[in-house]
Design an enzyme around this catalytic site. Structure first.
Site, short mmCIF file in Angstrom:
data_model
loop_
_atom_site.label_atom_id
_atom_site.label_comp_id
_atom_site.label_asym_id
_atom_site.label_seq_id
_atom_site.Cartn_x
_atom_site.Cartn_y
_atom_site.Cartn_z
N ASP A 135 0.84 -1.20 0.00
CA ASP A 135 0.00 0.00 0.00
C ASP A 135 0.88 1.25 0.00
OD1 ASP A 135 -2.34 1.44 -0.07
OD2 ASP A 135 -2.64 1.40 2.10
N HIS A 142 -3.61 13.89 1.03
CA HIS A 142 -3.82 13.00 2.19
C HIS A 142 -2.61 13.05 3.12
CE1 HIS A 142 -4.90 9.51 4.59
NE2 HIS A 142 -3.77 8.92 4.26
N ASP A 242 -8.93 0.34 2.21
CA ASP A 242 -7.92 -0.06 3.19
C ASP A 242 -8.44 0.31 4.58
OD1 ASP A 242 -5.55 -0.67 4.51
OD2 ASP A 242 -4.65 1.27 4.07
N ARG A 246 -7.66 3.78 13.53
CA ARG A 246 -6.77 4.94 13.75
C ARG A 246 -6.16 4.96 15.15
NH1 ARG A 246 -5.70 5.95 8.67
NH2 ARG A 246 -7.57 6.48 7.46
N GLN A 249 -3.46 2.42 15.20
CA GLN A 249 -2.38 2.93 14.33
C GLN A 249 -1.53 3.98 15.06
OE1 GLN A 249 -3.93 4.52 10.66
NE2 GLN A 249 -1.92 5.09 9.85
N LYS A 262 -4.05 -2.12 10.21
CA LYS A 262 -4.51 -2.30 8.84
C LYS A 262 -4.49 -3.75 8.37
CE LYS A 262 -3.07 2.34 7.48
NZ LYS A 262 -4.09 2.84 6.54
N THR A 266 -8.66 -5.79 4.00
CA THR A 266 -8.61 -4.83 2.90
C THR A 266 -9.61 -5.33 1.88
OG1 THR A 266 -6.24 -4.47 3.30
CG2 THR A 266 -7.12 -3.70 1.18
N GLU A 373 -9.87 12.45 7.89
CA GLU A 373 -9.75 13.78 7.31
C GLU A 373 -11.12 14.49 7.22
OE1 GLU A 373 -7.56 11.48 4.21
OE2 GLU A 373 -6.82 13.49 3.71
MN MN Z 1 -3.94 2.95 2.93
#
Ligand code: MN
Length: 427
Positions: A135, A142, A242, A246, A249, A262, A266, A373
């Site tokens: 990825d 982004h 994907d 968060r 992460q 992640k 997917t 976002e």
């Molecule tokens: Mn990604």
């Protein structure tokens, strides 16, 4: 686009807004619901053309495909491995057979009944056995948004970002096809100011609006793919979601990047749209400054004008609502550069490998490609027509991605990739 030629049409009915006119002809793997083995097909309108049947009857008799048996297999890897001349030969044969003015298939009722399946009568599976999945992180918008949120506006882009297409090696085993439900992942999270991490279901489950391409012809270990030869190695594109946790992460990602945040799933769309079908939508990409190093220069235009949308439907809603609109053309680093960079060390890619773009955010807040976002880390929840709000995905939510290139009187689409969030499993 000015064209004096009449638009090519199929004898199979195709509605104007269909993603699958005779100009598209995407490849996928399907199984009839009435039974039978998984095999290769092509989408045309609301039907699936059974390539295994056509292959068995000797329709693929050109120099590239004669005596091959690539379409009766439950994955496209063997077809992908044959390379661009074989892909073009197959496309030409299929397009010829589906033309409105060709009686070969059109007037053969028995063959039609064997080779054309209603889409509603088949189940789609992954188009390929995916050996490796990578990825990228190729959207400047982004990367800038995430950088501002986590490091501040001054240090938004890391020093390497404008010099190389950043990526991580993802998890191929958990790539699933559209429709697969996604269990909310659990893991360690560290709340700001907390003395110790917590183990719990993720509270910040997100999607990422991406596209990905399947490697066709691979490369030998030790032999990089030059950016100028990328087209011979890219079989086609799919939509990619994907899924990302968060909170997991944020706690785990330094110093080696995403891992559990992640690796749980997917999702990809089942139909692989070829570069031939996408050719009318080729456009110049964003200007690249500073100029990339020579191994990352590709000369040709490698951006594509593909409209992208994400739709969300909560359990309280009767239909989904569009929550963002973006475009594949916004990507800073293109597929040729991703391929060249991935292999410059001599790393070998194999037929069926999946390389995804990274979240494709546009320049405006209504074109961002993730909830992180769109809600700016949860600070500005989005309003749903049901009166609900969302910072991140809740159990029961269904997230769908779709996308298409808009031609003059036809659409080259990707269908959709959808998935519903299920509660975390008990440990
Ligand atoms: Mn990604």
């Amino acid at each position: 686009m000015i064209s004096s030629e009449p638009l090519l049409r199929s004898f199979v009915e195709v509605r104007p807004e269909s993603h699958f006119p005779i100009q598209n002809l995407p490849f996928g793997i399907f199984t009839p619901k009435v039974g039978g083995r998984a095999r290769a097909g092509v989408a045309i309108g609301e039907m699936v053309l059974d390539l295994a049947v056509l292959e068995a009857q000797g329709f693929f008799d050109g120099p590239q495909l004669r005596s091959q048996h690539v379409f009766s297999q439950p994955a496209l890897n063997a077809f992908m491995a044959l390379g661009r001349p074989a892909w073009q030969e197959a496309r030409a044969t299929i397009q010829q057979l589906l033309r409105a003015d060709n009686p070969t298939l059109r007037d053969n009722a028995e063959l039609c009944s064997q080779a054309l399946w209603p889409t509603a009568g088949v189940t789609m599976s992954l188009p390929a056995d995916i050996g490796d999945y990578t990825d990228f992180y190729s959207s400047r918008e982004h990367a800038t948004n995430v950088g501002i949120m986590f490091r501040g506006r001054e240090n938004a882009l890391m020093p390497n970002w404008l010099h190389l297409p950043v990526a991580y090696h993802g998890r191929a085993s958990s790539v699933v096809t559209s429709g697969t439900a996604i269990h909310r992942p659990q893991g360690q999270t560290m709340a700001e100011g907390a003395p110790a991490p917590l183990f719990a279901p993720s509270r910040s489950l997100d999607f990422e609006l991406e596209m990905g391409f399947f490697v066709g012809l691979g490369n030998q270990l030790g032999a990089p793919i030059p950016a100028t030869e990328a087209a011979g190695h890219i079989f086609g594109l799919v939509l990619v979601n994907d899924w990302s946790a968060r909170d997991i992460q944020r706690w785990e990602y330094q110093p080696l990047g995403p891992f559990l945040a992640k690796n749980f799933a997917t999702s990809i769309s089942p139909w692989v749209v070829t570069l031939e079908a996408l050719a009318p939508f080729r456009v110049p990409g964003p200007a690249q400054e500073p100029e990339p190093l020579p191994y990352l220069r590709s000369r040709e235009e490698w951006a594509y004008d593909i409209h992208l949308e994400a739709l969300l439907q909560s359990e309280a809603m009767s239909e989904p609502v569009v929550i963002t609109r973006s475009n594949f053309r916004h990507l800073y680093w293109n597929m040729a550069q991703q391929l060249a960079h991935h292999t410059i060390t001599g790393c070998n890619l194999r037929p069926g490998d999946l390389l995804a773009s990274g979240t494709i955010s546009g320049p405006t807040p209504d074109s961002y490609g993730s909830l992180l976002e769109l809600t700016w880390r949860g600070e500005r929840p989005i309003q749903l027509p049901s009166g609900e709000t969302r910072k991140f995905l809740q159990d029961g939510d269904r997230l769908t991605l779709t996308g298409w290139g808009q031609g003059d009187g036809y659409r080259i689409g990707f269908g959709e990739v959808t998935g519903q969030i299920l509660p975390a499993r008990a440990v």
